[in-house]
Design an enzyme around this catalytic site. Sequence first.
Site, PDB file in Angstrom:
ATOM      1  N   PRO A   1       0.831  -1.210   0.000  1.00  0.00           N
ATOM      2  CA  PRO A   1       0.000   0.000   0.000  1.00  0.00           C
ATOM      3  C   PRO A   1       0.865   1.260   0.000  1.00  0.00           C
ATOM      4  O   PRO A   1       1.802   1.362   0.782  1.00  0.00           O
ATOM      5  CB  PRO A   1      -0.802  -0.114   1.304  1.00  0.00           C
ATOM      6  CG  PRO A   1      -0.094  -1.141   2.124  1.00  0.00           C
ATOM      7  CD  PRO A   1       0.629  -2.040   1.176  1.00  0.00           C
TER       8      PRO A   1
ATOM      9  N   GLN B   1      -6.296  -1.311   2.338  1.00  0.00           N
ATOM     10  CA  GLN B   1      -5.782  -1.163   3.699  1.00  0.00           C
ATOM     11  C   GLN B   1      -6.607  -0.103   4.413  1.00  0.00           C
ATOM     12  O   GLN B   1      -6.640   1.047   3.970  1.00  0.00           O
ATOM     13  CB  GLN B   1      -4.313  -0.735   3.649  1.00  0.00           C
ATOM     14  CG  GLN B   1      -3.661  -0.668   5.013  1.00  0.00           C
ATOM     15  CD  GLN B   1      -2.275  -0.034   4.972  1.00  0.00           C
ATOM     16  OE1 GLN B   1      -2.109   1.074   4.469  1.00  0.00           O
ATOM     17  NE2 GLN B   1      -1.280  -0.729   5.501  1.00  0.00           N
TER      18      GLN B   1
ATOM     19  N   TYR C   1       0.152   5.283  13.356  1.00  0.00           N
ATOM     20  CA  TYR C   1      -1.221   5.752  13.163  1.00  0.00           C
ATOM     21  C   TYR C   1      -2.085   5.282  14.338  1.00  0.00           C
ATOM     22  O   TYR C   1      -1.579   4.664  15.279  1.00  0.00           O
ATOM     23  CB  TYR C   1      -1.738   5.298  11.796  1.00  0.00           C
ATOM     24  CG  TYR C   1      -0.900   5.883  10.667  1.00  0.00           C
ATOM     25  CD1 TYR C   1      -0.780   7.268  10.532  1.00  0.00           C
ATOM     26  CD2 TYR C   1      -0.178   5.070   9.799  1.00  0.00           C
ATOM     27  CE1 TYR C   1       0.030   7.823   9.538  1.00  0.00           C
ATOM     28  CE2 TYR C   1       0.626   5.614   8.798  1.00  0.00           C
ATOM     29  CZ  TYR C   1       0.733   6.986   8.676  1.00  0.00           C
ATOM     30  OH  TYR C   1       1.526   7.549   7.715  1.00  0.00           O
TER      31      TYR C   1
ATOM     32  N   ARG D   1       8.464   0.865  -3.168  1.00  0.00           N
ATOM     33  CA  ARG D   1       9.065   1.880  -4.032  1.00  0.00           C
ATOM     34  C   ARG D   1       9.467   1.333  -5.396  1.00  0.00           C
ATOM     35  O   ARG D   1       9.349   2.037  -6.403  1.00  0.00           O
ATOM     36  CB  ARG D   1      10.265   2.512  -3.327  1.00  0.00           C
ATOM     37  CG  ARG D   1       9.839   3.456  -2.209  1.00  0.00           C
ATOM     38  CD  ARG D   1      10.976   3.780  -1.291  1.00  0.00           C
ATOM     39  NE  ARG D   1      11.454   2.591  -0.603  1.00  0.00           N
ATOM     40  CZ  ARG D   1      12.541   2.545   0.160  1.00  0.00           C
ATOM     41  NH1 ARG D   1      13.252   3.627   0.340  1.00  0.00           N
ATOM     42  NH2 ARG D   1      12.902   1.426   0.760  1.00  0.00           N
TER      43      ARG D   1
END
Length: 823
Positions: free
Chosen positions: A460, A537, A626, A768
């Site tokens: 994600p 997600q 988070y 990436r």
Amino acid sequence: MNTPLSALRRILCIGGGPAGLYFGLLMKRRYPDLQVTVVERNRPFDTFGWGVVFSDQTLQNLKRADPESAQQMADAFNHWDDIEVFYKDHSVRSTGHGFIGIGRKRLLNILQERCLALGVDLVFETDVTDDQALAQQYNADLVIASDGLNSRIRTRYEATYRPDIDTRKCRFVWLGTKKTFDAFTFAFEQTEHGWFQAHAYKFDDQTSTFIVETPEDVWQAHGIEQMSQEDGVAFCERLFAKYLDGNPLISNAKHLRGSANWIRFPRVICQTWVHWQDVAGKQTPIVLMGDAAHTAHFSIGSGTKLALEDAIDLADEFSGAAGRSESMAEVLQGYEARRSVEVLKIQNAARNSTEWFENVDRYTGMDIQQFAYSLLTRSQRISHENLRLRDPQWLEGYEAWLEAHNPHAPPLRVSLPPEGADPAWGGPAPDRAARHPTPPMLLPLTVRGLTLKNRIVVSPMAQYSATDGVAGDWHLVHLGARALGGAALVMVEMTSPTPEGRITPGCTGLWNYAQEVALRRIVDFVHSSSSARIGIQLGHSGAKGSTQLGWEQIDEPLPSPGGRPDSSPNWPLLSASAVPYGPQNQVPRAMTRADMDAMTAAFVESTRRAAAAGFDWLELHCAHGYLLSAFICPLTNQRTDDYGGSLENRCRYPLEVFSAVRAAWPADQPMSVRISAHDWAPGGNTPDDAVAIARLFKAAGCDVIDVSSGQTTRQARPVYGRMYQTPFADRVRNEAGILTMAVGAITEADHANSIIGAGRADLCAVARAHLADPAWTLHEAAKLQTRAIDWPRPYESGRDQIYREIARQQSLQAAQASPGETA
Ligand SMILES: Cc1cc2nc3c(=O)[nH]c(=O)nc-3n(C[C@H](O)[C@H](O)[C@H](O)COP(=O)(O)OP(=O)(O)OC[C@H]3O[C@@H](n4cnc5c(N)ncnc54)[C@H](O)[C@@H]3O)c2cc1C
Ligand SMILES: Cc1cc2nc3c(=O)[nH]c(=O)nc-3n(C[C@H](O)[C@H](O)[C@H](O)COP(=O)(O)O)c2cc1C
């Protein structure tokens, strides 16, 4: 400290092991006018230990530095290619590994003789207690602290060197035997208290090194600490009798009493390697070299190599500086800079190897084939393709075995397009060698009712391109392209169940119908036009919300237009506790019970919408600081109620959300949880905690732990490197017994094949590299020239061209075997 190099006349090496002797002879060889003295406490023929192992590669370095001694060593070396692993009454042997072994005594004698031939003064039987007094006695301009692992000099100047010594978990004893092993042998034996392993190799015509190792608790449980040295050796002889053919194990540490010959390996790293000392009015550098500066666990066989290469590099720094009129300080800085990077690389690999042997029981559920593969690739330096270069037949046999024993294979091979797929979905790639088995990363995986065609996941990744949380054309093209690019599962970025849960105003959300419809468009495209599956997600940003887009000032609050605070676009934040993410970030409000209930309901609502949108996979984001991660991390959770304190308490709310979401998500569809397996900060979660966290989610019905790390606190100091988080995925998978997804610096098929092949993880998420190349999986498979992957039909002519082009390039490059590392 600005001493010119021309002032260098006398060198004193304290400690006549490989480092001190070799540096002494290299400098004397290059600068015959120098006076070089090596002072050693032992006699010339005394030494601890038995044999040492090098790679063929090390010998090349030695040949370049001093061909004469290298030739003598080469003549004395025992060369062998095979590694044999014995485990649970089975064995696996592979070849092409290219080792050389030499007796430590023989090595030292060669170096001593070479020193004498060149005119180095060797002073034996002198135990140096005061390096400054000795430096003064010899009027030394440069002192080399080559006094080994327990360096007295390092301790004396520890304020400068700042050593970090990590005493490892296993006890080991370095023994010898007259049994001559014809392969580098790893033998594993289980006792009622745990596993012991032997590392054995021949180093001359009649003798082998035989190192026995076991975790401290197993060693204690057997009462070896209380045994005499003879009884301890006899215990090892009984345990490993079947490998010794009646030959005794021999100790040459008779001077030690009781069990003192069993030690725990100290991993040494020093912050700096050069100390300047005023010796009788002269600023004299005292420079660490070899084991005094650093150690690398014996299982990677690199301690002597590092010591010798330190010597080569410092001698090279002197030679290189000679024409550049550099000062002594500059030369020494160059040495420290160059060597510390090299040592760090080896120590990273050595750490993985050390941990593997410390935790053998983690892998003992594996069959011998995978156990041996895991052992060979344990340092993450030897990869799948390295093994192919070394022993192609064995590797291919292993691939075939893995394919036949894939415990997560679908009932039928997946080679059919999903139902309702567009005719554009294509067929398999051409194969130069169709008979080859499927590479590990392309093996299918079935989780609950879902089969993924291979093990690659598009991790994600926030795109910061949504409007009001609605995914747009960017997302369709971005995710669609990656679904066509060969990965089995494409994950939509962290998507919030509430407007305030977004990280930035550009992040996606799933709290309304418009957002659901926009996502359904993407899901429909993926299902109809590719053979990939698509997941989402779900996550709430917590204290890291209301921040700028990724390419602005990431993680910093939104700026107010015109700098007027009254016009701030920032929204209020919620978190586990009122702990801000950084000095500029807002202080979040600690969630109340009512907040928690409302948040759980919002997650459930988003889950229903995700199911309605047709997603195949759901991931709950419990990582990276988070909201849910902030509950789990002790640095951000300061609650004193049932949701703070112990790990169980800290996981309670994330588990409540998980259970509610799981209940709302279709029972035959998988769910994963992304965790930060390491906070990389003092007082934070560690990989030990990650295993416990994984067990809790597993018990709650989680199928896969997606093992990330960090980003929970700005104090984090992660240690990066290729596949740097994979050891955590390995631990979680093999200790908690749950499927894992590895992520982090997985950039080549070779990485993914090694990870899946070794059973370190079941899926590899690539982030990436997928930004740079949407068709990463197709391209990596083309490099492998494998046909076990499907291309979209409209792209088939591109496929044929790339396969041909890569085949042509590969046949031009003579496959160069690079054997020569033990781990
Ligand atoms: C079980 C085991 C297995 C190993 N296997 C391998 C292997 O297979 N391959 C490999 O490359 N490496 C191996 N090593 C590591 C290797 O032995 C060391 O890394 C290497 O010897 C380092 O060289 P050195 O010169 O820095 O230190 P050392 O070899 O330890 O030499 C230091 C010298 O300094 C002398 N000394 C210390 N203090 C004083 C003092 N105060 N005064 C005078 N003299 C002093 C000591 O007597 C010693 O001779 C192994 C180590 C162990 C423990
Ligand atoms: C641009 C970008 C956005 C990211 N967004 C998310 C995200 O939404 N959710 C998440 O869990 N990780 C996110 N990550 C982290 C990646 O999923 C991945 O864990 C990390 O980049 C390491 O993998 P890599 O080395 O293959 O890039 C993001 C990474 C990047 C580079």
